[in-house]
Motif scaffolding. Sequence first.
Motif, PDB file in Angstrom:
ATOM      1  N   ASP A 168     -45.411   0.022 -32.733  1.00  0.00           N
ATOM      2  CA  ASP A 168     -44.762  -1.194 -32.246  1.00  0.00           C
ATOM      3  C   ASP A 168     -45.804  -2.288 -32.071  1.00  0.00           C
ATOM      4  N   ILE A 169     -45.370  -3.531 -32.189  1.00  0.00           N
ATOM      5  CA  ILE A 169     -46.198  -4.694 -31.866  1.00  0.00           C
ATOM      6  C   ILE A 169     -45.340  -5.611 -31.013  1.00  0.00           C
ATOM      7  N   LYS A 170     -45.802  -5.850 -29.785  1.00  0.00           N
ATOM      8  CA  LYS A 170     -45.057  -6.716 -28.860  1.00  0.00           C
ATOM      9  C   LYS A 170     -45.926  -7.899 -28.467  1.00  0.00           C
ATOM     10  N   THR A 171     -45.258  -9.010 -28.180  1.00  0.00           N
ATOM     11  CA  THR A 171     -45.975 -10.215 -27.784  1.00  0.00           C
ATOM     12  C   THR A 171     -45.607 -10.601 -26.359  1.00  0.00           C
ATOM     13  N   SER A 172     -46.421 -11.477 -25.789  1.00  0.00           N
ATOM     14  CA  SER A 172     -46.202 -11.871 -24.397  1.00  0.00           C
ATOM     15  C   SER A 172     -45.112 -12.935 -24.258  1.00  0.00           C
ATOM     16  N   CYS A 173     -44.646 -13.495 -25.372  1.00  0.00           N
ATOM     17  CA  CYS A 173     -43.542 -14.458 -25.287  1.00  0.00           C
ATOM     18  C   CYS A 173     -42.825 -14.551 -26.627  1.00  0.00           C
ATOM     19  N   GLY A 174     -41.652 -15.155 -26.624  1.00  0.00           N
ATOM     20  CA  GLY A 174     -40.851 -15.277 -27.831  1.00  0.00           C
ATOM     21  C   GLY A 174     -41.368 -16.301 -28.827  1.00  0.00           C
TER      22      GLY A 174
END
Length: 151
Positions: free
Chosen positions: A84-90
């Motif tokens: 998975d790769i998640k970011t701190s904002c949209g």
Amino acid sequence: MKKIILGIVTLGLVAFTSCKDDASKKINEANVAAAAERDSNASKLPILTFDKTEHDFGDITKGVPVKTEFTYKNTGTAPLVLTDIKTSCGCTVPQDWSREPLAPGKTAKFTVDYNASGPNKITKTITVSANTEKGSEVVKITANVIDPNAK
């Protein structure tokens, strides 16, 4: 009272000495070999190494999308899988990353798009989850967002 204690001790001795089978005869050598191989492979892990852990876009204009690329390498001894790769904002979007195993010594990449909606200095984090010992790594993007309509 002494008879009760003596009876319990005797019962305990009989229970513990009544096992006639030798426990070492029950060990299956194939299972021992399989466990040894499993244990030796447990120490072989992929290592996720980035060419850079931070990208600075410098001065960018509010509302104008920018893009960067993060290249990574498997410097470990087992196949690397990004889960998975998640970011701190949209406003930060990771793209073009593969869920396929990456062999030791091989490199791959993913891109990060950023579209600033407000002015000032920003720092956004991108968390990359993988099958490494640590479980995840963090890379960052930074920029100084300029609003051309600000007075």
